[in-house]
Design a protein around this motif. Structure first.
Motif, PDB file in Angstrom:
ATOM      1  N   ARG A 115       0.809  -1.213   0.000  1.00  0.00           N
ATOM      2  CA  ARG A 115       0.000   0.000   0.000  1.00  0.00           C
ATOM      3  C   ARG A 115       0.847   1.270   0.000  1.00  0.00           C
ATOM      4  O   ARG A 115       0.395   2.337  -0.382  1.00  0.00           O
ATOM      5  CB  ARG A 115      -0.893   0.036   1.258  1.00  0.00           C
ATOM      6  CG  ARG A 115      -1.817  -1.133   1.384  1.00  0.00           C
ATOM      7  CD  ARG A 115      -2.845  -1.108   0.260  1.00  0.00           C
ATOM      8  NE  ARG A 115      -3.587   0.124   0.240  1.00  0.00           N
ATOM      9  CZ  ARG A 115      -4.794   0.292   0.788  1.00  0.00           C
ATOM     10  NH1 ARG A 115      -5.389  -0.728   1.356  1.00  0.00           N
ATOM     11  NH2 ARG A 115      -5.402   1.453   0.730  1.00  0.00           N
ATOM     12  N   GLY A 116       2.066   1.134   0.486  1.00  0.00           N
ATOM     13  CA  GLY A 116       2.919   2.321   0.514  1.00  0.00           C
ATOM     14  C   GLY A 116       4.341   1.937   0.822  1.00  0.00           C
ATOM     15  O   GLY A 116       4.597   0.926   1.484  1.00  0.00           O
ATOM     16  N   VAL A 117       5.278   2.716   0.333  1.00  0.00           N
ATOM     17  CA  VAL A 117       6.682   2.500   0.627  1.00  0.00           C
ATOM     18  C   VAL A 117       7.257   3.845   1.049  1.00  0.00           C
ATOM     19  O   VAL A 117       7.142   4.833   0.321  1.00  0.00           O
ATOM     20  CB  VAL A 117       7.449   1.979  -0.608  1.00  0.00           C
ATOM     21  CG1 VAL A 117       8.916   1.754  -0.258  1.00  0.00           C
ATOM     22  CG2 VAL A 117       6.810   0.714  -1.127  1.00  0.00           C
ATOM     23  N   LEU A 118       7.855   3.894   2.189  1.00  0.00           N
ATOM     24  CA  LEU A 118       8.311   5.180   2.711  1.00  0.00           C
ATOM     25  C   LEU A 118       9.713   5.023   3.262  1.00  0.00           C
ATOM     26  O   LEU A 118       9.975   4.158   4.103  1.00  0.00           O
ATOM     27  CB  LEU A 118       7.350   5.627   3.820  1.00  0.00           C
ATOM     28  CG  LEU A 118       7.514   7.036   4.341  1.00  0.00           C
ATOM     29  CD1 LEU A 118       7.134   8.052   3.269  1.00  0.00           C
ATOM     30  CD2 LEU A 118       6.625   7.220   5.570  1.00  0.00           C
ATOM     31  N   ARG A 119      10.622   5.868   2.776  1.00  0.00           N
ATOM     32  CA  ARG A 119      11.978   5.799   3.317  1.00  0.00           C
ATOM     33  C   ARG A 119      12.063   6.707   4.537  1.00  0.00           C
ATOM     34  O   ARG A 119      11.793   7.892   4.444  1.00  0.00           O
ATOM     35  CB  ARG A 119      12.989   6.297   2.288  1.00  0.00           C
ATOM     36  CG  ARG A 119      12.843   5.658   0.940  1.00  0.00           C
ATOM     37  CD  ARG A 119      14.076   5.969   0.100  1.00  0.00           C
ATOM     38  NE  ARG A 119      14.559   4.715  -0.433  1.00  0.00           N
ATOM     39  CZ  ARG A 119      15.832   4.430  -0.660  1.00  0.00           C
ATOM     40  NH1 ARG A 119      16.764   5.335  -0.431  1.00  0.00           N
ATOM     41  NH2 ARG A 119      16.188   3.263  -1.148  1.00  0.00           N
ATOM     42  N   VAL A 120      12.415   6.139   5.630  1.00  0.00           N
ATOM     43  CA  VAL A 120      12.578   6.959   6.823  1.00  0.00           C
ATOM     44  C   VAL A 120      13.995   6.736   7.316  1.00  0.00           C
ATOM     45  O   VAL A 120      14.295   5.778   8.010  1.00  0.00           O
ATOM     46  CB  VAL A 120      11.571   6.556   7.912  1.00  0.00           C
ATOM     47  CG1 VAL A 120      11.715   7.480   9.108  1.00  0.00           C
ATOM     48  CG2 VAL A 120      10.158   6.603   7.368  1.00  0.00           C
ATOM     49  N   GLY A 121      14.890   7.631   6.936  1.00  0.00           N
ATOM     50  CA  GLY A 121      16.279   7.499   7.355  1.00  0.00           C
ATOM     51  C   GLY A 121      16.856   6.167   6.937  1.00  0.00           C
ATOM     52  O   GLY A 121      16.755   5.790   5.762  1.00  0.00           O
ATOM     53  N   PRO A 122      17.398   5.429   7.882  1.00  0.00           N
ATOM     54  CA  PRO A 122      18.091   4.189   7.534  1.00  0.00           C
ATOM     55  C   PRO A 122      17.142   3.063   7.151  1.00  0.00           C
ATOM     56  O   PRO A 122      17.579   2.054   6.641  1.00  0.00           O
ATOM     57  CB  PRO A 122      18.849   3.834   8.813  1.00  0.00           C
ATOM     58  CG  PRO A 122      18.120   4.525   9.909  1.00  0.00           C
ATOM     59  CD  PRO A 122      17.507   5.748   9.306  1.00  0.00           C
ATOM     60  N   LEU A 123      15.865   3.250   7.407  1.00  0.00           N
ATOM     61  CA  LEU A 123      14.918   2.168   7.146  1.00  0.00           C
ATOM     62  C   LEU A 123      13.948   2.537   6.047  1.00  0.00           C
ATOM     63  O   LEU A 123      13.783   3.700   5.710  1.00  0.00           O
ATOM     64  CB  LEU A 123      14.120   1.852   8.419  1.00  0.00           C
ATOM     65  CG  LEU A 123      14.919   1.342   9.616  1.00  0.00           C
ATOM     66  CD1 LEU A 123      14.005   1.160  10.809  1.00  0.00           C
ATOM     67  CD2 LEU A 123      15.639   0.045   9.273  1.00  0.00           C
ATOM     68  N   VAL A 124      13.323   1.515   5.542  1.00  0.00           N
ATOM     69  CA  VAL A 124      12.254   1.745   4.579  1.00  0.00           C
ATOM     70  C   VAL A 124      11.003   1.064   5.128  1.00  0.00           C
ATOM     71  O   VAL A 124      11.035  -0.110   5.495  1.00  0.00           O
ATOM     72  CB  VAL A 124      12.609   1.157   3.195  1.00  0.00           C
ATOM     73  CG1 VAL A 124      11.431   1.341   2.243  1.00  0.00           C
ATOM     74  CG2 VAL A 124      13.853   1.816   2.657  1.00  0.00           C
TER      75      VAL A 124
END
Ligand SMILES: Nc1ncnc2c1ncn2[C@@H]1O[C@H](COP(=O)(O)OP(=O)(O)OP(=O)(O)O)[C@@H](O)[C@H]1O
Ligand SMILES: Nc1ncnc2c1ncn2[C@@H]1O[C@H](COP(=O)(O)OP(=O)(O)OP(=O)(O)O)[C@@H](O)[C@H]1O
Ligand SMILES: [Mg+2]
Ligand SMILES: [Mg+2]
Ligand SMILES: O=S(=O)([O-])[O-]
Lengths: 282, 312, 290, 355, 355
Positions: free
Chosen positions: D298-307
């Motif tokens: 449903r969504g892919v979000l890069r948050v700093g070191p993680l996705v």
């Protein structure tokens, strides 16, 4: 959150030292300075029979003096509430030349001996006084009328409202007003629906204090009141009058009534106060 | 040095200021001792009460005998027959009640009946608190009684009318004078004769004049030794001498100079010019003594209170 | 909308979008100035102009008159006894009420406030009822030749009663607002109770304390009604300055009356100036901080 | 100094702020009290310091009953959440306070105090600011002064109430590491309160998880993180996904996947909830419905070191997977595509509260 | 409604809170203002709302000069950091305020207001609490009421000043996601202020990084995170390691490793600093000194989904590497052992401030 937490810790017994001795000393002082002397009033008044008591405290002249005293005190406290809010508002919100001086002067009635205040006010407002000269031809008679009583009471009560409202306004969160503005409120709506309700408890406190002080006031009023029985005679003067007729019991009876009435009023106002702050309760 | 305390009423300040100095000199001469006399002034009733409550007065010099009587009644500091112990019913000087009006007497006030005219504003203190005011009240009452066809009812109506012309009731004689003189209230001040003289002399001959009514009351302010106090303090001798000295030539002259009518014949003759002649009634004759007068007129619920009872 | 559109006078305290329209501001400021002028400045001015109406010489003479001096001495003595007593009481009472919770706390605070709502006349009266010759202790006192009423002790007592709540009133809310954390910190650092109070609590409330003392002092020196009842009005002995003013006034000695009164007014003004200065100083300190 | 809390209870009126809490902190350890707001962390800390009395139970400091000593003699350093610095004293005087109020006999001389204070100011890197007032300092600086002040009296226990609560995220991270290093240097027994699980995990030797006045779990960071004792701890210590299903004969049925209910203790059959941390799920494009959960991206979000990948599984439940950037780059997931998620380390709790 | 900030400057006394800031927010976007304390974020937000006037420059709302309207007519919803709820009104009245102060002509009826407010309360999941006063709500609930209140007047722009600043870590994470979902539902142009980089990265469509009254960089989360324009942005957006070295002819010499200075623009030779995110470093046991930095393991710490490895490289510089749990488990590093670190994505900055 931080604030409420701090509060919750201020509550509770905790382990700060010195509670017992300070409490002991406080109670002792209270007993010696306040409670024992005041209790004499009740003992003295109790020497009267019920009928005598009623006769002393409910004579027409005495009743009239209650009306004058409490009525004028109420009016004066209301006046102070109104102007006190304006003065506090102006002193806090605006900058204008002389502001500091006015601000400092607000405490003057606290500091000036009441008799001096009475003499001075009577001098100014008598028909040959600075303002009396102007007002008398306009049909406004101040000195030696109930208006004079009101005037003296306004004078001595003025600092109470200003000094209780001022800190509240100073610490008033501008963001609340800004929030209201962003929601489309105009200045008037913001003032009546947001600012005043939040100021109200402080105004009420100031009103209460001013009222209590005015009811008991003697020194400044006798000089300007005219002291006419049924018209401009205040209750404290009646107490003195009774005393000078060697009527101790009668004097204390009236004093007791006064004490009780202003106590009741304070109580009612305190309850009102609590109600007006109901939203702050957890 | 010995110290006496003379507890007196308001208008005698100046009198005793002079008298005390003279007495100190006299006592020094007589006994070689220094004496200072402290003064306390206030409304007559208030002063008597202070003595009753323990103010250490060696002598009291009050406005009415009633107040001294109360010192006996309430505190037994003085024997019942105190008034008999000194000449002239213990009144070394007397006075009466006159009117003070503004210069030129613009309202044409000549006598008591002018005071009840509509539109005339009369200044007098409150009889409940002021000794002087009680004299004022009784003088007016006596005047009404002595009019043709005068009786209790007409007197009552007369006095009632008079007090309806009063706009300010001060608690003491001095307060009333200030109100009239300083605040410019009222057309006429009912005052002690000595007060009226003093006001005219102190505050301006060009501003006020004295009007002497056809009839007035003989006001006899009494003096008394407070036995319990002098005995405790060991000042009986000097205090007695103090009172006695009031009746002496010097004492009488000082009284006259302060506009009190001296009781000594010779001194009275000397100062006769000063004091206008008028018909004087006494409390004893007209009102049956102070105690009765107090009870009928000034006690709570008495005639004075009735005057102010709301008609509604 | 922007306050800077208007002249420097009547600026809004914090520039922002939320100012009343200029006419409203003008009205409020004008009303305030008028009201305060009428009620405060005018009496003050009248007082001084009367006092100086016969010139400086008379003014000086009135103040140096022995009875006036004695009245001032008595007033000072009264204040010197009464202020420290109420100061000490205020500190002690505010410590136990502000830093602790206990049942009946609000009742206690109300009782401390009580003298405030009692008519000064009544407060004088109660001492007459206790110490007067006709009162509870009167005969005993007289038997032991102890003078309380119509003497300095009575005047001091009545004044203490009337000014009783002043310091406590000022301190309690202040101490409550400051919480207990600093005291607790001092405690965990090994400070004892008195050390904690002297070195942590007191410095934090010193300005409020000063304000309370100033008000207490002003009232102690200016009290009329209560003192009038217990004084006895003996010239040169039991007259305080306010009573002396009344006496002079009753002697038609108006210049002297106002001259002596002006001393009290001056004292009040000095106190107020002092207070304003301390507040200013405090703000300065805060500003330096922020 | 070791701390022993034995069956301590504390009530405020009718409300039990602490309910039979027992705990032991060995000498020299750095322990975190972790829990949501109102769980009683501050209360516990204040009880150890002697600022609050207990209703029941005992506090032993070094084996001795602490109630014998009032706060000033407990040798406990307390760092308050809002610093509680002395407003009217400058930094130097604040730090020197504890030394200067010692009784005459044991009080060090002026010079000794001076050098000691400056030693501490050096430790907190604030020598140059010794004459500033608290109001002239930033939050982080105030915090450090509060710490130095507490350390000055050489406490045997250091208690810190949300030492970094009021600070910016960035400053917080720095101070956090600094505290850990400081502790490694001076090794004083320390307890600190926090409601930030990352802070606890990063700094503490041991973590005590509290909730509603009780200790939910106690252990090393990896013990509580990897083996949470109950759903509350599981949830409080990191992001977690819930899968509702059933256990039958030790086998769990979760969204069509069958897993051995290894985590669950006995064979309590019935409805159960599987808890999986979001980084404990693998994603692949291939799989069978039986060992992996079929789901839609449903969504892919890069948050700093993680996705972070948001997934919706067929049953309608949404769940989240945290991938490392590497893994995510390798997969290059597109929104809307169908994938298979394979949970590792599922813990089952029956009735939401039993293992 | 779009927002256009054109060369805005704002001074407080001599202090420039905003210094020639330009910015554009397209309609319907969710933009984060990210920066350290005092960088001017709140000031910018207040200027957009019309609560503060500008000294220079212009604010255009939907292309129109906003200075023509005072705050009440800008159709801007403002959510304050400390909520600024009306303490004396209950939740319902707070939310209804904006509607009830509308001029008579446009004010909806009582019933309409009621249904509208309850619709919003439903949105924030607080219908059942409609009659509570703010003091009776938790921080997160207050926050949501503040939001609902702002939304009630259907603003065309929503401004949020550190909406989650005062909340617990856990609550914060929940609200953060909730805000994102809300925005996806109602799509109102929104600007929110934060100093938490994770929050910005997770929630925003675009991020504006501010520092000292200036915009340092603007872009999508991955633009600013992966391609920071300068060391400040690099540092502010995540954990970073610094390696001091030199660039010669486009080749960087870092702690004995030679790397192509690809990141650096031109061939500015000289001393340079290489910036590497802690998750952009691989660790292996084998390597040569020329493509990897030889270092010693000083500590291994599991922090939730990541494992933090502290390394000390031969030059004496300390640095940190974040590994995924998988990678860390595979390596099973021991404290004290010698490893090789291979940075990926090194960015070089010369003189600390130029690419
Ligand atoms: N003095 C007190 N009087 C009444 N209740 C109190 C008092 N101190 C704490 N409480 C209550 O006890 C509970 C626990 O409080 P405590 O301060 O220990 O929580 P906490 O875990 O520190 O929370 P936070 O993270 O918000 O600081 C709370 O519900 C609080 O309201
Ligand atoms: N009314 C004002 N008067 C004087 N200075 C101000 C005023 N408002 C803000 N400033 C100053 O302007 C600068 C920027 O303030 P601003 O509130 O915009 O920062 P911020 O980025 O929101 O910081 P924070 O994250 O701490 O909220 C600060 O240095 C602040 O001290
Ligand atoms: Mg806490
Ligand atoms: Mg801000
Ligand atoms: O002094 S009087 O009693 O006459 O008022």
């Amino acid at each position: 959150m931080a604030r409420s937490l701090k509060k919750s810790h201020a509550a509770g017994w905790g382990n700060l030292p010195g509670f017992a001795p300070t409490m002991g000393y406080t109670l002792l002082c209270l007993l010696v300075v306040v409670l024992v002397p005041l209790s004499t009033l009740f003992f003295k008044a109790a020497t009267l029979s019920w009928d005598e008591f009623v006769g002393a405290v409910a004579a027409p002249r005495v009743l009239a003096s209650y009306r004058v005293t409490f009525g004028a005190a109420l009016l004066a406290a209301l006046t102070n509430a109104f102007f006190g809010v304006i003065v506090a508002w102006t002193l806090v919100r605006y900058r204008f030349p002389g502001r500091r001086i006015l601000d400092a002067l607000v405490d003057l009635p606290f500091a000036l001996p009441t008799a001096v205040a009475g003499i001075t006010l009577a001098g100014i407002f008598a028909s040959n006084g600075l303002l009396g000269k102007v007002l008398e031809p306009l049909g406004v008679k101040v000195a030696f009328t109930p208006v004079g009583i009101w005037l003296a009471m306004v004078f001595i009560g003025l600092p109470f409202v200003v000094r209780t409202v001022q800190p509240v306004l100073e610490e008033f969160d501008r963001e609340v007003e800004e929030a209201a503005a962003c929601l489309g409120g105009n200045r008037w709506q913001i003032c009546t629906r947001v600012v005043f309700p939040l100021m109200f408890p402080a105004v009420l406190t100031g009103f209460t204090l001013a009222f209590a002080r005015a009811v008991g006031e003697y020194g400044s009023i006798v000089f300007i009141a005219g002291n006419m029985p049924m018209v401009s005679e205040i209750t404290p003067l009646l107490i003195i009058t009774k005393l000078e007729q060697y009527d101790y019991a009668g004097a204390t009876a009236v004093a007791v009534v006064m004490l009780l009435v202003s106590f009741m009023l304070l109580l009612v106002l305190n309850l009102l106060q609590k109600w007006s702050r109901r939203y702050a309760e957890q | 040095a010995t110290e006496l305390l003379n507890v007196s009423y308001d208008p005698t300040r100046e009198l005793y200021q002079d008298f005390n100095k003279s007495f100190a000199r006299h006592w020094k001469q007589k006994s070689g001792q220094d004496v200072t006399v402290k003064q306390s002034h206030g409304g007559s009733g208030k002063q008597a009460r202070a003595v009753i409550d323990g103010l250490d007065a060696d002598v009291v010099t009050l406005a009415l005998a009633y107040d001294v009587d109360e010192i006996h009644n309430k505190a037994k500091l003085i024997p019942k027959d105190w008034q008999k112990r000194l000449p002239k019913n213990s009144s070394p000087y007397s006075s009466t009640i006159v009117f003070l009006v503004r210069k030129g007497n613009p309202k044409q006030i000549r006598d008591w009946n002018d005071l009840v005219r509509p539109g005339i504003s009369v200044i007098t203190p409150n009889p409940k608190t002021s000794g002087g005011a009680r004299w004022n009240y009784l003088a007016a009452w006596a005047y009404a009684l002595k009019q043709k066809g005068g009786n209790e009812a007409s007197a009552r109506e007369f006095v009632g009318k008079l007090f309806r012309n009063v706009p300010v009731l001060d608690s003491g004689a001095r307060g009333a004078t200030t109100t009239f003189v300083q605040r410019g209230q009222g057309d006429v001040l009912i005052a002690w004769e000595n007060e009226a003289f003093l006001a005219v002399n102190e505050l301006g001959k060009d501003r006020f004049e004295i009007v002497v009514p056809s009839l007035s009351i003989l006001a006899e302010p009494p003096v008394a030794l407070v036995d319990k106090v002098v005995d405790r303090k060991g000042t009986r001798v000097v205090a007695q001498e103090y009172l006695k000295y009031l009746y002496s030539q010097e004492g009488q002259e000082i009284a006259a100079q302060n506009y009190y009518r001296p009781s000594d014949r010779k001194v009275a003759a000397k100062y006769a010019k000063l004091f206008p002649k008028l018909r004087l009634v006494t409390v004893d004759q007209t009102f049956g003594g102070w105690t009765r007068a107090q009870k009928t007129h000034f006690a709570d619920g008495g005639t004075f209170d009735q005057i102010y009872r709301p008609s509604r | 909308m922007n306050s800077s559109h208007y002249p420097g006078v009547f600026r809004v305290q914090k520039a922002g979008a939320l100012a009343e329209p200029f006419p409203v501001r003008l009205l409020l400021v004008g009303g305030t100035v008028l009201f305060l002028t009428l009620f405060l400045l005018l009496p003050l001015g009248a007082l001084f102009s009367e006092a100086l109406s016969k010139g400086w010489q008379e003014y000086r003479a009135a103040l140096l008159e022995p009875d006036a001096l004695s009245a001032m001495r008595l007033t000072l003595v009264t204040a010197v006894i009464c202020v420290p007593f109420n100061l000490f009481f205020g500190i002690v009472a505010s410590w136990c009420t502000a830093k602790f919770t206990f049942p009946g706390k609000s009742l206690l605070v109300t009782l401390i406030d009580l003298p405030f709502s009692v008519s000064p006349v009544v407060s004088g009266l109660v001492y007459v009822l206790v110490f007067g010759l006709q009162g509870w202790l009167g005969p005993w006192l007289q038997a032991h030749d102890i003078k309380i009423i119509f003497a300095v002790p009575g005047i001091v007592l009545a004044t203490v009663f009337v000014t009783f709540p002043f310091v406590a009133r000022e301190l309690i809310p202040l101490m409550e607002a400051q919480g207990r954390e600093e005291e607790e910190a001092a405690l965990t650092l090994g400070a004892g109770g008195l050390q904690t109070f002297l070195r942590v609590t007191l410095p934090n409330v010193k300005w409020g304390l000063l304000y309370g003392v100033i008000l207490c002092n002003a009232r102690a020196m200016g009290e009329f009604g209560a003192v009038s009842v217990v004084s006895g009005h003996v010239r040169g002995a039991t007259n305080t300055v306010p009573l002396q003013v009344e006496i002079l006034y009753n002697e038609y000695n108006f210049v002297a009356a106002f001259a002596v009164a002006s001393v009290l007014a001056l004292l009040a003004l000095v106190s107020l100036a002092l207070k304003t200065f301390t507040e200013w100083k405090m703000r300065q300190l805060q500003k330096a901080g922020a | 100094m070791s701390i022993e809390i034995e069956n301590v209870s504390k009530r405020f009126g009718a409300f039990a702020a602490l309910d039979d809490v027992s705990l032991s902190v060995p000498s020299g350890e750095l322990v975190a009290l972790l829990g949501p707001s109102g769980s009683g962390k501050t209360t516990l800390l204040r009880i150890i310091a002697g600022l609050e009395s207990v209703d029941e139970g005992k506090v032993l400091l070094n084996g001795e009953d602490a109630s014998l000593h009032d706060p000033r003699h407990r040798k406990v350093g307390f760092v308050f959440q809002h610093y509680a610095l002395f407003r009217h004293m400058n930094v130097f005087d604040n730090v020197a306070f504890g030394l200067s109020v010692k009784p005459k006999r044991t009080r060090p001389g002026k010079e000794v105090i001076r050098s000691k204070v400056f030693e501490l100011l050096k430790l907190i890197q604030m020598e140059h600011l010794w004459d500033r007032y608290p109001s002239q300092l930033s939050g982080g600086q105030r915090q450090r002064v509060a710490l130095a002040r507490a350390l000055a009296v050489e406490p045997q226990v250091l208690l810190l109430d949300e030492p970094f609560g009021a600070l910016d995220a960035k400053v917080r991270q720095e101070l956090r590491r600094w505290l850990r290093q400081l502790h490694d240097e001076i090794h004083v027994t320390s307890v600190f309160v926090t409601h930030d699980q990352e802070e606890a995990l990063e700094v503490a030797d041991r973590i005590v998880v509290m909730n509603r006045g009780k200790v939910e779990q106690e252990g090393t960071p990896s013990e509580v993180y990897d083996h949470p004792a109950n759903p509350f701890v599981f949830d409080f210590l990191g992001k977690v996904n819930l899968f509702h299903g059933r256990i039958d004969n030790g086998v769990a049925q979760l969204g069509g996947v069958r897993l051995p209910a290894s985590g669950s203790s006995s064979g309590t059959d019935g409805p159960a909830v599987g808890y999986v941390r979001s980084h404990d799920i693998d994603i692949s494009r291939h799989g069978s419905g039986s060992d992996a959960i079929a789901a839609q991206v449903r969504g892919v979000l890069r948050v700093g070191p993680l996705v972070r990948v948001d997934l919706l599984h067929a049953g309608g439940e949404q769940f989240e997977v945290d991938l490392s950037r590497d893994a995510a780059d390798r997969l290059a997931l597109q929104v809307g595509e169908q994938v298979f998620a394979r949970p590792r380390n599922v813990r089952f709790f029956v009735n939401d509260y039993q293992i």
